[in-house]
Write an enzyme that holds these catalytic residues in place. Sequence first.
Site, PDB file in Angstrom:
ATOM      1  N   GLU A  98       0.841  -1.197   0.000  1.00  0.00           N
ATOM      2  CA  GLU A  98       0.000   0.000   0.000  1.00  0.00           C
ATOM      3  C   GLU A  98       0.877   1.248   0.000  1.00  0.00           C
ATOM      4  OE1 GLU A  98      -2.505   1.570  -0.813  1.00  0.00           O
ATOM      5  OE2 GLU A  98      -4.043   1.394   0.734  1.00  0.00           O
ATOM      6  N   ASP A  99       0.370   2.303  -0.595  1.00  0.00           N
ATOM      7  CA  ASP A  99       1.140   3.541  -0.664  1.00  0.00           C
ATOM      8  C   ASP A  99       1.262   4.245   0.684  1.00  0.00           C
ATOM      9  OD1 ASP A  99      -1.550   4.304  -0.620  1.00  0.00           O
ATOM     10  OD2 ASP A  99      -1.402   5.656  -2.322  1.00  0.00           O
ATOM     11  N   ASP A 102      -2.863   5.862   6.733  1.00  0.00           N
ATOM     12  CA  ASP A 102      -3.299   7.135   7.303  1.00  0.00           C
ATOM     13  C   ASP A 102      -4.190   6.819   8.506  1.00  0.00           C
ATOM     14  OD1 ASP A 102      -4.420   9.703   7.700  1.00  0.00           O
ATOM     15  OD2 ASP A 102      -4.429  10.142   5.575  1.00  0.00           O
ATOM     16  N   ASP A 158      -1.826  10.679  -5.401  1.00  0.00           N
ATOM     17  CA  ASP A 158      -2.495  11.694  -6.199  1.00  0.00           C
ATOM     18  C   ASP A 158      -3.366  12.621  -5.375  1.00  0.00           C
ATOM     19  OD1 ASP A 158      -5.765  10.820  -7.109  1.00  0.00           O
ATOM     20  OD2 ASP A 158      -4.595   9.685  -5.652  1.00  0.00           O
ATOM     21  N   ARG A 164       0.502  11.785  -9.925  1.00  0.00           N
ATOM     22  CA  ARG A 164       1.054  10.443  -9.685  1.00  0.00           C
ATOM     23  C   ARG A 164       2.431  10.257 -10.314  1.00  0.00           C
ATOM     24  NH1 ARG A 164      -2.971   7.135  -7.548  1.00  0.00           N
ATOM     25  NH2 ARG A 164      -5.089   7.628  -8.174  1.00  0.00           N
TER      26      ARG A 164
END
Length: 178
Positions: A98-99, A102, A158, A164
Amino acid sequence: MHKDCERILLSEEQIKARVIEVADEVNAAFAGKEPLVVGILKGSIIFYGDFIRCLNFPIMLDFMVVSSYGSGTVSSNNLKIKKDVENDVAGKDVIIVEDIIDSGFTLANLKQLFIERGAKSVTIVTLLDKFERRTVDVKSDYNCFKIEDEFVIGYGLDYNERYRMLPYIGILKRSLYE
């Protein structure tokens, strides 16, 4: 630097070096295994590609498209699975790539989903961790960077499908989203 960035948080060089370090840790942990590596699209695509090229054990690839944000900047706490994995996860070691983690809502729900589907193990690898925004008790097993509570773009991340392609991670100017 892109004109919409307030500043560069992580350079292309910093990211590359840290992705290699984290992949080395994962290589040690998964030696002799053949996990299913699930990229969470779209944000993780660049990180996912760079990360899996550093792995030195056999893997199976798969992807999911999930969202809890829509076009906003704050989690809606409503997970939507737009594309599910194609592989059966029962009995498999699963690595979620996963980026960013949060609130933790998305990853906590995905981990639970894979466990319910019979995964042997679920490991979370994230590029970024905004720990101070966590509302759900979940953490990544491997993380490249802990970052401050800023809205970040680039390297796959993004804002409304823009930015991106930036090779670095920058902080988006507040005037563009507030």
